[in-house]
Design an enzyme around this catalytic site. Structure first.
Site, PDB file in Angstrom:
ATOM      1  N   SER A   1       0.840  -1.192   0.000  1.00  0.00           N
ATOM      2  CA  SER A   1       0.000   0.000   0.000  1.00  0.00           C
ATOM      3  C   SER A   1       0.874   1.240   0.000  1.00  0.00           C
ATOM      4  CB  SER A   1      -0.910   0.026   1.233  1.00  0.00           C
ATOM      5  OG  SER A   1      -0.204   0.509   2.368  1.00  0.00           O
ATOM      6  N   ASP A   2       0.313   2.374  -0.419  1.00  0.00           N
ATOM      7  CA  ASP A   2       1.001   3.648  -0.224  1.00  0.00           C
ATOM      8  C   ASP A   2       0.831   4.050   1.242  1.00  0.00           C
ATOM      9  OD1 ASP A   2       2.376   6.028  -0.642  1.00  0.00           O
ATOM     10  OD2 ASP A   2       1.379   6.434  -2.539  1.00  0.00           O
ATOM     11  N   HIS A   3       1.507   5.105   1.623  1.00  0.00           N
ATOM     12  CA  HIS A   3       1.610   5.510   3.024  1.00  0.00           C
ATOM     13  C   HIS A   3       0.230   5.796   3.632  1.00  0.00           C
ATOM     14  CE1 HIS A   3       2.880   7.758   6.574  1.00  0.00           C
ATOM     15  NE2 HIS A   3       4.117   7.378   6.344  1.00  0.00           N
ATOM     16  N   GLY A   4      -0.166   4.987   4.587  1.00  0.00           N
ATOM     17  CA  GLY A   4      -1.417   5.212   5.301  1.00  0.00           C
ATOM     18  C   GLY A   4      -2.674   4.968   4.506  1.00  0.00           C
TER      19      GLY A   4
END
Length: 746
Positions: free
Chosen positions: A264-267
């Site tokens: 996933s991308d950040h958060g």
């Protein structure tokens, strides 16, 4: 104590199956967590979590001693002894910073692009890194989007070629080699098509356009062997990418056969609640793991929610195991099970100085940078400059080492950057005279300055000259009057072309425009050196500058490289990978737009055609455009046959001649136009290019082989087909200046 079984190391699948069979649920979930090193999770806390088996990888640590400490915790203190991997955003260089993505793409030189990624991998692996979140291959057709700077432009064919080259450069013959790192292509998918060019916004797109224009570069990277995929932050047709089962399972895994790790991308998993598709963190974690998000970046939710979801039966153990196998498979492919310290090495071999100049590859950076520059204007042969001249160098970007690097500059340091002022001074030393004045701030808008300071927290604050703007301009004008020629370094600071830095305007900021107008009024020849991470509105500059050189953000050796071009030590050969609109109202402006029933024809104005009536239609500078200090001509196109049989090939030939007085290089481009099809097709599509270097007066015949695959497209049923009919071959020096011929596919 459980541990990896070395007897099974020769058999990847058996080895991983054995590991998974020994792991507890908590240890499996731990492998799915990718943790950012920072104030929220200091290294000491991370070490404890690693030893407890609760972390699978980290990012943002490039120090051997720190990564060794974490790897020790994994392989010496945790029950399963599964090694960590260490990742970073190595996007356009690591210690040595190369030009930003648009600059690399402007070279139209795949061996050169691959070399930049190879150097980055050598440096990053020497800093104990195993993976990079790159290449960034999002097609971008709206330059308001700040992340346009990271990518390679608007064309799926060119970006796909670059995607393959970057993956080859990062991973080398194998991502398990000590001097290689695993590529994780991003942002999957369609991130560059966010509505209005506003970062993190929605994407609503037909499947046919997805397959035809936006998906090919991701597929190209995967076919080149990219071991990872970073998933985008945007939604796609109402479903966020991080919860999109069609995207992650049906397309990526089943249709494309991807067997690597999806991150996933950040958060992004937490953000599923804000998207409005998950009622709370528990549902967000459930949606993400079921969709196929193997690792949660900056994770809290997988750790908190997956145990309960498995216990309740809402998430099956097989779904957990599937992702664990992907994570462990990536670690296996990186060579970490064979040697957890493969890239960390022994403490005795740690570099004494992380920032030693000897660790950099300056010659490579200089060569790549100067080949990335695009000459946009050169009236009356203003360039190249004489080194014996008196040159007034002005502008807020003339001596800006931080901005020279551009966004996402990895482990590069501004003190290692060669500015334009330094580059020109060294080129002119003992010959001419270089005068310097800053002339203006990048912007005098306090709100923008505050934002840019926020983005530059990791290096230094944006320096604002406190003097009144009129005094700064007066100083620059006085200097210009003493000079033979004025060179103005203007454009954007790096923070203006960055993640979340979307713009509502594309013109050069008012502070710099006022400076340029004053310099123009002196009557001295005016050369603009542009530094920017996106196409700009350059109508005034195009009309008033005597020469204009697009340098993008050119990296650690940018100052030397720009000076090489300005003084003629290198003849520019770059070509635009993205169209420059005349104004923001023209966006989107891209060369391969679909045909319409009422096309506007330049020179034939009239109502009821597809046009903007206030200004000239079409781009200011088209895709593929770029001048040289010499001139080239392209002959008429000669085809080996007027008919193409299925499975056969046609040869298209042109003769390219250097009609000028200098040796030069240019990129000769092949476009195809499908004259009639079952669906609306683009006006033309890039299908090949060749770079050629010619001496003055020299000619060379180039051949482009065209086959059935070059004519294929996705029809309304998403079938990849080449339909019979007439096609036009166009060959030229940019997407508009072409010679053409026709053939028929039988």
């Amino acid at each position: 104590m459980a541990a990896p079984n070395p007897a099974l190391l020769h058999d990847k699948q058996a080895f991983i199956a054995d590991l998974v069979g020994q792991m507890t649920l908590a240890e499996k979930i731990g492998q799915l967590r990718l943790i950012s090193i920072g104030p929220d999770m200091p290294r000491e806390k991370i070490v404890q979590e690693i030893a407890a088996g609760r972390i699978g990888g980290t990012f943002n640590s490039v120090v051997h001693v720190d990564n060794r400490m974490m790897q020790d915790a994994a392989v010496k203190k945790s029950r399963m002894k599964i090694p960590m991997f260490f990742a970073y955003d190595v996007v356009h260089g690591h210690r040595t910073i190369f030009p930003i993505g648009l600059g690399l793409a402007s070279s139209w030189d795949m061996p050169l692009v691959e070399r930049s990624a190879r150097v980055a991998a050598i440096e990053a692996s020497a800093d104990s890194l195993d993976m990079t979140f790159a290449p960034m291959v999002d097609i971008s057709r709206d330059p308001r989007w700040g992340r346009t700077s990271e990518g390679f432009g608007e064309d799926p064919y060119l970006v796909s070629r670059i995607a393959r080259a970057m993956v080859r450069g990062y991973q080398g013959p194998s991502p398990a080699r000590r001097d290689s790192i695993m590529a994780s292509v991003k942002h999957f998918a369609l991130y560059g098509a966010v509505e209005g060019g506003r970062d993190y916004n929605i994407v609503d797109m037909s499947p046919m356009r997805m397959y035809q224009d936006y998906l090919p570069p991701y597929l190209a990277a995967i076919e080149a062997g990219a071991g990872g995929v970073m998933v985008a932050l945007n939604s796609i047709n109402g479903v966020p990418a991080s919860a999109n089962t069609w995207l992650m399972q049906d397309l990526l895994r089943k249709e494309w056969g991807f067997g690597g790790v999806a991150v996933s991308d950040h958060g992004a998993i937490t953000e599923l609640v804000r998207h409005g598709v998950a009622r709370d963190g528990r549902e967000a974690a459930k949606l993400a793991i079921k969709a196929g998000i193997d690792m949660s970046m900056a994770d809290t939710l997988y750790l908190q929610e997956l145990p309960g979801l498995v216990e309740s039966g809402e998430v099956s153990m097989e779904e957990i195991d599937r992702s664990v196998r992907n994570v462990l498979g990536a670690k296996y492919d990186m060579g970490l099970f064979h040697d957890p310290y493969l890239r960390i090495g022994a403490a005795a071999d740690d570099p004494a100085d992380l920032y030693a100049d000897s660790r950099m590859h300056r010659a490579d950076a200089r060569e790549v940078a100067r080949r990335s520059m695009v000459l946009l204007e050169n009236k009356n042969q203003t360039l190249p400059l004489r080194k014996t001249a008196t040159v007034a160098l002005v502008g807020p970007l003339a001596d800006a080492p931080l901005d020279m690097m551009g966004s996402w500059s990895a482990a590069g340091k501004s003190q290692s950057s060669v500015t334009l002022r330094r580059g020109m001074a060294e080129a002119m030393r003992g010959k001419g005279r270089l005068l310097y004045a800053v002339g203006a701030n990048v912007t005098d808008d306090p709100q923008i300055v505050e934002y840019l300071n926020f983005l530059n927290w990791d290096d230094k604050e944006v320096l604002q000259d406190p003097r009144p703007p009129a005094d700064m301009i007066a100083e620059a004008v006085a200097m210009a009057k003493q000079a033979d020629v004025v060179v103005a370094a203007v454009g954007e600071s790096r923070g203006m072309s960055h993640e979340s830095s979307s713009r509502t305007r594309l013109d050069i900021p008012a502070s710099q425009r006022a400076l340029l107008e004053a310099l123009k009024a002196t009557g001295k020849p005016l050369v603009l050196v542009l530094m920017n991470g996106r196409p700009l509105d350059l109508q005034w500059e195009s009309a008033n500058a005597d020469a204009m050189l697009e340098t993008w953000f050119s990296g650690s050796e940018g100052g030397h490289a720009i000076a090489d071009v300005l003084f003629g030590d290198y003849n520019p050969s770059g070509k635009l990978p993205i169209s420059f609109p005349r104004s923001i109202g023209q966006i989107p402006t891209y060369y391969n737009h679909p045909r319409v029933g009422r096309p506007f024809v330049e020179g034939k104005p009239g109502n009821y055609t597809s046009q903007y009536f206030e200004e000239k239609n079409g781009p200011l500078y088209p895709f593929g455009y770029g001048l040289s200090y010499t001139d080239f001509t392209v002959s008429a196109v000669s085809l080996s046959s007027a008919r193409l049989e299925r499975g056969g090939r046609i040869a298209a030939r042109v003769t390219v001649t250097n009609t000028g007085r200098r040796k030069g290089e240019t990129a000769v481009q092949l476009y195809i136009r499908d004259e009639a099809a079952s669906v609306v097709r683009p006006v033309k599509e890039l299908r090949g290019f060749q770079k050629v270097t010619l001496e003055p007066g020299e000619s060379r015949t180039l051949q482009f082989d065209i086959g059935e695959d070059d004519l294929k497209f996705f029809n309304a049923r998403l079938e990849h087909v080449a339909e019979p009919g007439e096609f036009e071959v166009q060959i030229g020096l940019d997407s508009q200046a072409v010679q053409s011929a026709r053939f028929e596919l039988l």
